[in-house]
Design a protein around this motif. Structure first.
Motif, PDB file in Angstrom:
ATOM      1  N   ALA A  87       0.833  -1.203   0.000  1.00  0.00           N
ATOM      2  CA  ALA A  87       0.000   0.000   0.000  1.00  0.00           C
ATOM      3  C   ALA A  87       0.871   1.258   0.000  1.00  0.00           C
ATOM      4  O   ALA A  87       0.573   2.232  -0.695  1.00  0.00           O
ATOM      5  CB  ALA A  87      -0.931  -0.005   1.219  1.00  0.00           C
ATOM      6  N   ILE A  88       1.958   1.236   0.770  1.00  0.00           N
ATOM      7  CA  ILE A  88       2.857   2.397   0.805  1.00  0.00           C
ATOM      8  C   ILE A  88       3.493   2.602  -0.571  1.00  0.00           C
ATOM      9  O   ILE A  88       3.566   3.710  -1.097  1.00  0.00           O
ATOM     10  CB  ILE A  88       3.942   2.220   1.897  1.00  0.00           C
ATOM     11  N   LYS A  89       3.899   1.491  -1.168  1.00  0.00           N
ATOM     12  CA  LYS A  89       4.520   1.594  -2.494  1.00  0.00           C
ATOM     13  C   LYS A  89       3.536   2.156  -3.515  1.00  0.00           C
ATOM     14  O   LYS A  89       3.854   3.076  -4.277  1.00  0.00           O
ATOM     15  CB  LYS A  89       4.994   0.205  -2.928  1.00  0.00           C
ATOM     16  N   ALA A  90       2.317   1.609  -3.537  1.00  0.00           N
ATOM     17  CA  ALA A  90       1.318   2.039  -4.524  1.00  0.00           C
ATOM     18  C   ALA A  90       0.952   3.510  -4.314  1.00  0.00           C
ATOM     19  O   ALA A  90       0.888   4.288  -5.282  1.00  0.00           O
ATOM     20  CB  ALA A  90       0.067   1.156  -4.402  1.00  0.00           C
ATOM     21  N   ALA A  91       0.721   3.900  -3.073  1.00  0.00           N
ATOM     22  CA  ALA A  91       0.306   5.286  -2.801  1.00  0.00           C
ATOM     23  C   ALA A  91       1.447   6.269  -3.095  1.00  0.00           C
ATOM     24  O   ALA A  91       1.207   7.379  -3.580  1.00  0.00           O
ATOM     25  CB  ALA A  91      -0.162   5.425  -1.353  1.00  0.00           C
TER      26      ALA A  91
ATOM     27  N   GLY B 226      -5.161   8.378 -13.448  1.00  0.00           N
ATOM     28  CA  GLY B 226      -3.816   7.790 -13.472  1.00  0.00           C
ATOM     29  C   GLY B 226      -3.476   7.163 -12.126  1.00  0.00           C
ATOM     30  O   GLY B 226      -2.937   6.057 -12.038  1.00  0.00           O
ATOM     31  N   SER B 227      -3.809   7.874 -11.067  1.00  0.00           N
ATOM     32  CA  SER B 227      -3.538   7.382  -9.720  1.00  0.00           C
ATOM     33  C   SER B 227      -4.306   6.080  -9.471  1.00  0.00           C
ATOM     34  O   SER B 227      -3.751   5.098  -8.943  1.00  0.00           O
ATOM     35  CB  SER B 227      -3.936   8.461  -8.710  1.00  0.00           C
ATOM     36  N   GLN B 228      -5.587   6.058  -9.860  1.00  0.00           N
ATOM     37  CA  GLN B 228      -6.383   4.846  -9.630  1.00  0.00           C
ATOM     38  C   GLN B 228      -5.838   3.658 -10.440  1.00  0.00           C
ATOM     39  O   GLN B 228      -5.740   2.539  -9.941  1.00  0.00           O
ATOM     40  CB  GLN B 228      -7.862   5.086  -9.976  1.00  0.00           C
ATOM     41  N   ALA B 229      -5.468   3.921 -11.708  1.00  0.00           N
ATOM     42  CA  ALA B 229      -4.931   2.842 -12.545  1.00  0.00           C
ATOM     43  C   ALA B 229      -3.643   2.285 -11.932  1.00  0.00           C
ATOM     44  O   ALA B 229      -3.436   1.070 -11.850  1.00  0.00           O
ATOM     45  CB  ALA B 229      -4.671   3.356 -13.959  1.00  0.00           C
ATOM     46  N   LEU B 230      -2.789   3.197 -11.483  1.00  0.00           N
ATOM     47  CA  LEU B 230      -1.490   2.801 -10.940  1.00  0.00           C
ATOM     48  C   LEU B 230      -1.639   1.982  -9.649  1.00  0.00           C
ATOM     49  O   LEU B 230      -1.039   0.913  -9.503  1.00  0.00           O
ATOM     50  CB  LEU B 230      -0.698   4.082 -10.667  1.00  0.00           C
ATOM     51  N   VAL B 231      -2.454   2.466  -8.741  1.00  0.00           N
ATOM     52  CA  VAL B 231      -2.630   1.760  -7.467  1.00  0.00           C
ATOM     53  C   VAL B 231      -3.257   0.392  -7.730  1.00  0.00           C
ATOM     54  O   VAL B 231      -2.814  -0.632  -7.197  1.00  0.00           O
ATOM     55  CB  VAL B 231      -3.508   2.580  -6.488  1.00  0.00           C
TER      56      VAL B 231
ATOM     57  N   ILE C  83      -8.495   0.730 -14.082  1.00  0.00           N
ATOM     58  CA  ILE C  83      -9.402   1.695 -13.443  1.00  0.00           C
ATOM     59  C   ILE C  83     -10.690   0.984 -13.039  1.00  0.00           C
ATOM     60  O   ILE C  83     -11.191   1.132 -11.929  1.00  0.00           O
ATOM     61  CB  ILE C  83      -9.709   2.884 -14.391  1.00  0.00           C
ATOM     62  N   ASP C  84     -11.211   0.162 -13.936  1.00  0.00           N
ATOM     63  CA  ASP C  84     -12.499  -0.497 -13.686  1.00  0.00           C
ATOM     64  C   ASP C  84     -12.421  -1.650 -12.694  1.00  0.00           C
ATOM     65  O   ASP C  84     -13.470  -2.140 -12.256  1.00  0.00           O
ATOM     66  CB  ASP C  84     -13.107  -0.981 -14.997  1.00  0.00           C
TER      67      ASP C  84
ATOM     68  N   ASP D 124      -9.271   6.188  -2.591  1.00  0.00           N
ATOM     69  CA  ASP D 124      -9.605   7.483  -3.183  1.00  0.00           C
ATOM     70  C   ASP D 124      -8.329   7.931  -3.894  1.00  0.00           C
ATOM     71  O   ASP D 124      -7.343   8.304  -3.249  1.00  0.00           O
ATOM     72  CB  ASP D 124     -10.016   8.481  -2.091  1.00  0.00           C
ATOM     73  N   PRO D 125      -8.315   7.862  -5.237  1.00  0.00           N
ATOM     74  CA  PRO D 125      -7.052   8.094  -5.966  1.00  0.00           C
ATOM     75  C   PRO D 125      -6.550   9.521  -5.822  1.00  0.00           C
ATOM     76  O   PRO D 125      -5.344   9.755  -5.765  1.00  0.00           O
ATOM     77  CB  PRO D 125      -7.406   7.777  -7.414  1.00  0.00           C
ATOM     78  N   ILE D 126      -7.477  10.486  -5.803  1.00  0.00           N
ATOM     79  CA  ILE D 126      -7.166  11.837  -5.327  1.00  0.00           C
ATOM     80  C   ILE D 126      -8.344  12.255  -4.474  1.00  0.00           C
ATOM     81  O   ILE D 126      -9.455  12.398  -4.963  1.00  0.00           O
ATOM     82  CB  ILE D 126      -6.990  12.863  -6.465  1.00  0.00           C
ATOM     83  N   ASP D 127      -8.101  12.412  -3.204  1.00  0.00           N
ATOM     84  CA  ASP D 127      -9.129  12.963  -2.337  1.00  0.00           C
ATOM     85  C   ASP D 127      -8.839  14.458  -2.267  1.00  0.00           C
ATOM     86  O   ASP D 127      -7.698  14.862  -2.019  1.00  0.00           O
ATOM     87  CB  ASP D 127      -9.042  12.322  -0.952  1.00  0.00           C
ATOM     88  N   GLY D 128      -9.899  15.251  -2.529  1.00  0.00           N
ATOM     89  CA  GLY D 128      -9.684  16.704  -2.584  1.00  0.00           C
ATOM     90  C   GLY D 128      -9.339  17.154  -3.995  1.00  0.00           C
ATOM     91  O   GLY D 128      -8.439  17.981  -4.178  1.00  0.00           O
ATOM     92  N   THR D 129     -10.049  16.612  -4.978  1.00  0.00           N
ATOM     93  CA  THR D 129      -9.745  17.010  -6.369  1.00  0.00           C
ATOM     94  C   THR D 129      -9.867  18.529  -6.542  1.00  0.00           C
ATOM     95  O   THR D 129      -9.085  19.137  -7.277  1.00  0.00           O
ATOM     96  CB  THR D 129     -10.677  16.274  -7.363  1.00  0.00           C
ATOM     97  N   LYS D 130     -10.824  19.134  -5.833  1.00  0.00           N
ATOM     98  CA  LYS D 130     -10.965  20.599  -5.953  1.00  0.00           C
ATOM     99  C   LYS D 130      -9.705  21.306  -5.433  1.00  0.00           C
ATOM    100  O   LYS D 130      -9.260  22.288  -6.016  1.00  0.00           O
ATOM    101  CB  LYS D 130     -12.198  21.094  -5.189  1.00  0.00           C
ATOM    102  N   GLY D 131      -9.148  20.802  -4.364  1.00  0.00           N
ATOM    103  CA  GLY D 131      -7.900  21.360  -3.843  1.00  0.00           C
ATOM    104  C   GLY D 131      -6.753  21.125  -4.819  1.00  0.00           C
ATOM    105  O   GLY D 131      -5.919  22.002  -5.063  1.00  0.00           O
ATOM    106  N   PHE D 132      -6.726  19.942  -5.387  1.00  0.00           N
ATOM    107  CA  PHE D 132      -5.686  19.580  -6.366  1.00  0.00           C
ATOM    108  C   PHE D 132      -5.706  20.565  -7.537  1.00  0.00           C
ATOM    109  O   PHE D 132      -4.667  21.086  -7.949  1.00  0.00           O
ATOM    110  CB  PHE D 132      -5.963  18.150  -6.857  1.00  0.00           C
ATOM    111  N   VAL D 133      -6.906  20.848  -8.049  1.00  0.00           N
ATOM    112  CA  VAL D 133      -7.044  21.733  -9.205  1.00  0.00           C
ATOM    113  C   VAL D 133      -6.680  23.176  -8.830  1.00  0.00           C
ATOM    114  O   VAL D 133      -6.101  23.916  -9.622  1.00  0.00           O
ATOM    115  CB  VAL D 133      -8.494  21.647  -9.761  1.00  0.00           C
ATOM    116  N   ARG D 134      -6.979  23.557  -7.607  1.00  0.00           N
ATOM    117  CA  ARG D 134      -6.672  24.907  -7.108  1.00  0.00           C
ATOM    118  C   ARG D 134      -5.192  25.090  -6.779  1.00  0.00           C
ATOM    119  O   ARG D 134      -4.711  26.178  -6.520  1.00  0.00           O
ATOM    120  CB  ARG D 134      -7.490  25.114  -5.822  1.00  0.00           C
ATOM    121  N   GLY D 135      -4.451  23.966  -6.744  1.00  0.00           N
ATOM    122  CA  GLY D 135      -3.036  24.037  -6.369  1.00  0.00           C
ATOM    123  C   GLY D 135      -2.835  23.887  -4.870  1.00  0.00           C
ATOM    124  O   GLY D 135      -1.771  24.178  -4.343  1.00  0.00           O
TER     125      GLY D 135
END
Ligand SMILES: Nc1ncnc2c1ncn2[C@@H]1O[C@H](COP(=O)(O)O)[C@@H](OP(=O)(O)O)[C@H]1O
Ligand SMILES: [Mg+2]
Ligand SMILES: [Mg+2]
Ligand SMILES: [Mg+2]
Length: 349
Positions: A10-14, A50-55, A117-118, A134-145
């Motif tokens: 899990a640490i490696k994937a995240a 991308g994050s979801q596919a990778l994990v 992904i699926d 949650d591949p990116i939690d806080g997508t709104k924050g991510f987009v805002r920087g």
């Protein structure tokens, strides 16, 4: 011990996923951001996919055979007409991440990426083991920087037994009301916890691991509290009423995502208040990793004082909101929450 291999994977994937997200956030293009199909206006980016596919890929490599993943995203929009270009960008990102890691010696096709992904379509539940992502939690924050987290947890028979929170923009040193983002500070932390074994924080490259603990502050006047940056996600007026009744003096620290749980787990603040508007249903991937990370000294309940139940599938079935604090403060916090909810429910004169 019991979950050593799972925790290492899990640490490696995240960590890999966090590196992918960091790269995308640095060069975020408007075309990378999309709105999800019909249901609501929440954004989703190439980095979420991308994050979801990778994990998903890494976990399936590490645990071939026995695999169940409950994850936020799916490929429905990507498979629609016009999705080809974005799928290619995601595939390139995933392959670059795998190449830089070097462990797997493969290159994924676009179809492999869509399938990865699926494979996050499991419904979870009270039987067996399920990864929760949650591949990116806080997508709104991510987009805002701003702040966001890659949040990965493992459920075993309905209980969260390990959690990893990668927080690429969280400063290594304590954040405060005055400096929630600390631009001059080194950033990028990863928190991990396994049931009964405490919580640890390290740098995103895996170095400098330290044990962390929730703040033991007992006096509410010395406590500060976290809440969502987005007022649409959590009622700021209600938390300010709770804070006032409790006697908290500090202004709220508003941040996106489960980074709040991470910051709380190392004592940056002592309370997290989350009160979505009526009708919103919380998903397990928004709380699974965060809730285990704060168990070293912390308590997470709904507004009725009940522990969160992750065994019911994708949704958390809870009363009114989520509150987090240390054991000593919780009874006072609970009283302030009850009183504030009662006051708000009273008809206005
Ligand atoms: N109306 C709403 N009320 C409460 N939470 C919401 C919401 N709309 C979206 N969210 C959730 O809030 C999460 C972000 O948490 P926070 O409010 O702590 O920043 C989102 O995660 P994603 O960004 O993964 O979609 C999403 O699941
Ligand atoms: Mg989302
Ligand atoms: Mg989320
Ligand atoms: Mg998300």
């Amino acid at each position: 011990m019991a979950y050593d291999k799972e925790l290492a994977a899990a640490i490696k994937a995240a960590s890999l996923a966090a590196r992918l997200c960091r790269k995308v956030q640095k060069a975020l293009l408007q075309s990378d951001v999309r709105s999800k199909h019909g249901r609501n206006k929440s954004p989703v980016t190439v980095a979420d996919y991308g994050s979801q596919a990778l994990v998903s890929f890494v976990l399936q490599q590490e645990f071939p055979g026995e695999f169940s993943l409950v994850a936020e995203e799916d490929s429905i929009d990507l498979r629609k007409d016009g999705g080809g270009e974005i799928v290619e960008r995601i595939t390139k990102l995933v392959n670059e991440s795998l190449t830089s890691d070097g462990s797997y010696g493969v290159s994924l096709s676009s179809e492999d990426v869509l399938k990865a992904i699926d494979s996050g379509k499991s419904e979870g539940g009270s039987q067996g083991r399920h990864w929760v992502l949650d591949p990116i939690d806080g997508t709104k924050g991510f987009v805002r920087g701003d702040q966001y987290a890659v949040a990965l947890a493992l459920l075993d028979r309905g209980n969260v037994v390990l959690g990893v929170l990668a927080c690429p923009n969280l400063p290594l040193t304590s954040i405060s009301v005055a400096h929630p983002h600390s631009p001059n500070n080194e950033v990028g932390c990863l928190f991990f916890a396994e049931v009964g074994r405490g919580t640890y924080m390290q740098l995103l490259d895996g170095s400098s691991t330290v044990k962390v603990q929730v703040s033991a502050v007992e006096n509410p006047e010395e406590a500060s509290f976290f809440e969502s940056y987005e007022s649409a996600h959590s009622m700021h007026d209600l938390s300010s009423l709770i804070a006032q009744k409790l006697g908290v003096k500090a202004a709220p620290i508003r941040m996106d995502s489960q980074v709040k749980y991470g910051a709380l787990s190392r004592g940056d603040g002592a309370i997290y208040l989350r009160f979505p508007r009526n009708g919103y249903r919380e998903k397990i991937w928004d709380h699974a990793a965060g809730s285990i990370v704060v168990t070293a000294g912390g308590v997470v309940t709904d507004a009725a004082g009940k522990q969160l139940d992750f065994s019911k599938g994708k949704y958390l079935d809870l009363d009114t909101g989520i509150i987090v604090s240390n054991q000593k403060l919780m009874p006072l916090l609970f009283d302030a929450v009850r009183a504030s909810l009662a006051e708000k429910a009273k008809p206005q004169p």
